[in-house]
Design a protein around this motif. Structure first.
Motif, short mmCIF file in Angstrom:
data_model
loop_
_atom_site.label_atom_id
_atom_site.label_comp_id
_atom_site.label_asym_id
_atom_site.label_seq_id
_atom_site.Cartn_x
_atom_site.Cartn_y
_atom_site.Cartn_z
N PRO A 53 0.80 -1.23 0.00
CA PRO A 53 0.00 0.00 0.00
C PRO A 53 0.84 1.28 0.00
O PRO A 53 0.31 2.36 -0.27
N ASP A 54 2.13 1.18 0.29
CA ASP A 54 2.99 2.38 0.24
C ASP A 54 3.36 2.77 -1.19
O ASP A 54 3.89 3.86 -1.42
N MET A 55 3.11 1.88 -2.15
CA MET A 55 3.48 2.18 -3.54
C MET A 55 2.40 3.05 -4.18
O MET A 55 1.23 2.67 -4.22
N PRO A 56 2.79 4.23 -4.70
CA PRO A 56 1.80 5.08 -5.37
C PRO A 56 1.34 4.45 -6.68
O PRO A 56 2.14 3.82 -7.37
N SER A 57 0.07 4.64 -7.04
CA SER A 57 -0.45 4.07 -8.30
C SER A 57 0.29 4.62 -9.50
O SER A 57 0.43 3.93 -10.52
N SER A 58 0.74 5.88 -9.40
CA SER A 58 1.38 6.51 -10.55
C SER A 58 2.66 5.78 -10.99
O SER A 58 3.01 5.79 -12.16
N ILE A 59 3.33 5.11 -10.05
CA ILE A 59 4.55 4.37 -10.40
C ILE A 59 4.19 3.22 -11.34
O ILE A 59 4.86 2.97 -12.34
N PHE A 60 3.08 2.52 -11.01
CA PHE A 60 2.70 1.38 -11.85
C PHE A 60 2.07 1.86 -13.16
O PHE A 60 2.19 1.18 -14.19
N ALA A 61 1.41 3.01 -13.13
CA ALA A 61 0.88 3.58 -14.37
C ALA A 61 2.06 3.84 -15.32
O ALA A 61 1.99 3.53 -16.52
N GLU A 62 3.16 4.36 -14.76
CA GLU A 62 4.36 4.62 -15.57
C GLU A 62 4.95 3.31 -16.10
O GLU A 62 5.30 3.21 -17.28
N LEU A 63 5.00 2.30 -15.22
CA LEU A 63 5.52 0.99 -15.64
C LEU A 63 4.75 0.46 -16.86
O LEU A 63 5.34 0.07 -17.86
N TRP A 64 3.41 0.51 -16.78
CA TRP A 64 2.59 -0.02 -17.89
C TRP A 64 2.70 0.84 -19.14
O TRP A 64 2.66 0.32 -20.26
N GLU A 65 2.86 2.15 -18.95
CA GLU A 65 3.05 3.04 -20.11
C GLU A 65 4.34 2.68 -20.86
O GLU A 65 4.35 2.60 -22.08
N TYR A 66 5.39 2.44 -20.07
CA TYR A 66 6.67 2.04 -20.67
C TYR A 66 6.50 0.74 -21.44
O TYR A 66 6.93 0.62 -22.58
N LEU A 67 5.89 -0.26 -20.78
CA LEU A 67 5.76 -1.58 -21.42
C LEU A 67 4.94 -1.47 -22.70
O LEU A 67 5.27 -2.09 -23.71
N GLN A 68 3.87 -0.66 -22.64
CA GLN A 68 3.02 -0.55 -23.83
C GLN A 68 3.69 0.21 -24.96
O GLN A 68 3.27 0.12 -26.10
N SER A 69 4.74 0.97 -24.64
CA SER A 69 5.50 1.60 -25.73
C SER A 69 6.79 0.83 -26.02
O SER A 69 7.75 1.40 -26.54
N ASN A 70 6.80 -0.46 -25.64
CA ASN A 70 7.94 -1.35 -25.91
C ASN A 70 9.24 -0.87 -25.28
O ASN A 70 10.31 -1.13 -25.81
N LYS A 71 9.11 -0.19 -24.13
CA LYS A 71 10.32 0.26 -23.44
C LYS A 71 10.50 -0.55 -22.16
O LYS A 71 9.53 -0.96 -21.53
N GLN A 72 11.75 -0.71 -21.77
CA GLN A 72 12.06 -1.37 -20.51
C GLN A 72 11.85 -0.37 -19.37
O GLN A 72 12.16 0.81 -19.52
N TRP A 73 11.33 -0.84 -18.23
CA TRP A 73 11.13 0.03 -17.07
C TRP A 73 11.99 -0.47 -15.91
O TRP A 73 12.08 -1.68 -15.69
N SER A 74 12.60 0.45 -15.22
CA SER A 74 13.37 0.05 -14.04
C SER A 74 13.04 0.98 -12.88
O SER A 74 12.88 2.20 -13.07
N GLY A 75 12.89 0.43 -11.70
CA GLY A 75 12.57 1.26 -10.55
C GLY A 75 12.70 0.51 -9.25
O GLY A 75 12.87 -0.71 -9.24
N VAL A 76 12.62 1.27 -8.16
CA VAL A 76 12.71 0.68 -6.82
C VAL A 76 11.28 0.44 -6.32
O VAL A 76 10.45 1.35 -6.34
N VAL A 77 11.01 -0.80 -5.93
CA VAL A 77 9.65 -1.19 -5.58
C VAL A 77 9.60 -1.81 -4.19
O VAL A 77 10.42 -2.66 -3.84
#
Ligand SMILES: Cc1cc2nc3c(=O)[nH]c(=O)nc-3n(C[C@H](O)[C@H](O)[C@H](O)COP(=O)(O)O)c2cc1C
Length: 147
Positions: free
Chosen positions: A59-83
């Motif tokens: 629950p400490d993870m903001p939704s916007s981080i995962f929105a960014e993750l999916w945006e990256y994946l849908q544009s065929n980009k690799q995503w990296s972050g601290v989770v």
């Protein structure tokens, strides 16, 4: 959602030598989990397969981080972050995740994530940033139930 108060504040450290690996279908449902993933998250491999990957969402993870993750994946980009992830027992563990597409004959068939350990300073920085983002976005704070 309610969490188990006795475990909520307990961190499971990801050992330096361990690599947590998972794959999902294009909707984010887990199709593969290695033993290390199961061990660190407190689930059995069989419990993870077929579940949406948000099974370990903290629950400490903001939704916007995962929105960014999916945006990256849908544009065929690799995503990296601290989770920060939540274990089955409501405890937590931090990882650096590298998420990218799995291609077969040039066609996107799945997604994969490789995760490695995070330093104490990186955890602190990420926790502060995520607390700030959640506050700015008016996202919920955690609710712990005492037994
Ligand atoms: C390969 C892959 C790995 C993922 N790993 C995680 C993870 O470790 N923890 C997590 O909370 N979400 C992870 N996600 C994102 C989840 O699918 C989901 O978007 C996220 O947990 C937010 O949940 P929600 O969509 O219900 O808001 C991963 C997604 C993919 C495609």
């Amino acid at each position: 959602m309610e969490y188990n108060a006795s475990e909520f504040l307990i961190e499971t450290e990801v050992p330096e030598v361990e690599l947590i690996i998972s794959r999902t279908d294009l909707q984010g449902k887990i199709t593969y989990a290695n033993e290390t993933f199961a061990e660190i998250s407190g689930y059995e491999v069989e419990e993870l397969i077929g579940q949406p990957h948000n099974i370990v969402r903290h629950p400490d993870m903001p939704s916007s981080i995962f929105a960014e993750l999916w945006e990256y994946l849908q544009s065929n980009k690799q995503w990296s972050g601290v989770v920060k992830n939540m274990r089955k027992d409501s405890g937590f563990y931090w990882v650096r995740a590298i998420v990218s597409g799995v291609y077969k004959n040039g066609e996107l068939v799945e997604y994969k994530s490789l995760r490695s350990p995070v330093t104490y300073e990186e955890k602190l920085e990420a926790q502060r940033l995520y607390d700030k983002i959640r506050a700015e976005n008016g996202e919920k704070i955690r609710r712990v139930v005492y037994e």
